[in-house]
Scaffold this active site. Sequence first.
Site, PDB file in Angstrom:
ATOM      1  CB  THR A 160      -0.967   0.004   1.199  1.00  0.00           C
ATOM      2  OG1 THR A 160      -0.245  -0.239   2.412  1.00  0.00           O
ATOM      3  CG2 THR A 160      -2.036  -1.062   1.024  1.00  0.00           C
ATOM      4  CB  THR A 197       3.443  -7.433  10.303  1.00  0.00           C
ATOM      5  OG1 THR A 197       3.572  -6.192   9.633  1.00  0.00           O
ATOM      6  CG2 THR A 197       3.428  -8.553   9.316  1.00  0.00           C
ATOM      7  CD  GLU A 283       2.016   4.966   6.390  1.00  0.00           C
ATOM      8  OE1 GLU A 283       1.210   4.395   5.634  1.00  0.00           O
ATOM      9  OE2 GLU A 283       1.677   5.573   7.411  1.00  0.00           O
ATOM     10  CG  ASN A 405      -0.592   8.052   7.624  1.00  0.00           C
ATOM     11  OD1 ASN A 405      -1.273   7.057   7.422  1.00  0.00           O
ATOM     12  ND2 ASN A 405       0.710   7.976   7.877  1.00  0.00           N
TER      13      ASN A 405
END
Length: 410
Positions: A160, A197, A283, A405
Amino acid sequence: MNTINPVEVIQQVNEGNILSPQGFKAAGVHAGLRYSKKDIGVILSDHPAACAAVYTQSAVQAAPLDITRESIAAEQKLQGVIVNSACANACTGEQGQKDAYEMRNHAAREFGVPDHYFAVASTGVIGEYMEMDKVKNGISTLKPAGSAQAAEDFGAAILTTDIVTKHCGYEAVIDGKKVTMGGSAKGSGMIHPNMATMLGFITTDAAIESAELQKALSAVTDDTFNQITVDGDTSTNDMVLILANGEAGNEKLSPAHPEWNVFLELLKKTSEDMAKQIARDGEGATKLIEVNVQGMGTKQEAQAMAKTIIGSSLVKTAAYGADANWGRVIAAMGRSNLVFNPEKVSISFGDIKLLHQGVPVDFSEEDAKAYLEQKNIAIHVFLEEGSEQGTAWGCDLTYDYVKINASYRT
């Protein structure tokens, strides 16, 4: 009596991946769920394999987890795993369940195996329905192969916000037979697993029954996948799944087998490698941080302390800024709900001692900054509450985490 040191007999496979073990194939394609990247992947064993899985402990769980549990419960065997990215199929009610079943059954028919021999996994945006026409068309175009490119295609299809694919492979000799294990994982944000995870897949050609495989996976998960955190959020879709097809030809493994510890170490190495890759690819992350805690009364306490430290936003931002502010470490320890004597705490960043027995140590700020600017950082905490130790992994917290995000759906 077994005198084998399992750590010494494990070898890393060069460019190891989900297809390093014998008897597995994989594929990944672009089905249109994502704008241009691959988004449907499959792992296929040449014949039914023993299996085991661990799942998120979140109270909110996605439909694919229910279907995977049901598949495993039928015979304790799996032959394939079908995975999609872009859509989590979570919080989608009865329609989500139907879509997960349809995804499983379509894949099973496509590859000529019983429906319950397939597991299902999804990752992506929560609360959106699957585009089933695209999913089924994508499944129909999958052409599983045993090549390195096929393994990479699968790894790309499950991503993703990840920057890189995550894969590894390890091998050892058991019963005179080479036993190999490979892994593929995705995870970058929403990582604070309470079990595993976001998505992790492990294959091995070891011979082992599903019940023993489940014991091994559950035990190893506590020391690996459960010890990473990126942002403190647990996903609705977290799962680690392992398939063991027995093609190595070893005697079936169990705790009574003289080389059981070798297999456990093989699984631990594979799981830890993938867990650390996930933490490193957090991220917006620029650094992998490892926290080692020594001197607690129990292993669980040491692991909890390490995870509390690595989960601290202040510790993570200090690491990003290369600021040797050890006060943020001991402050995080203070809210861990664990009993310890602050006057007996020692803290080091790498080999640089910052606090000894509760007393600050003079250190070179320049040396500490240079150390914290590296890609891999280790924080060591020493206590005098016992003899147990624990390790956790995470990453720094950067401006890019907020950017990624803030626009996740757009």
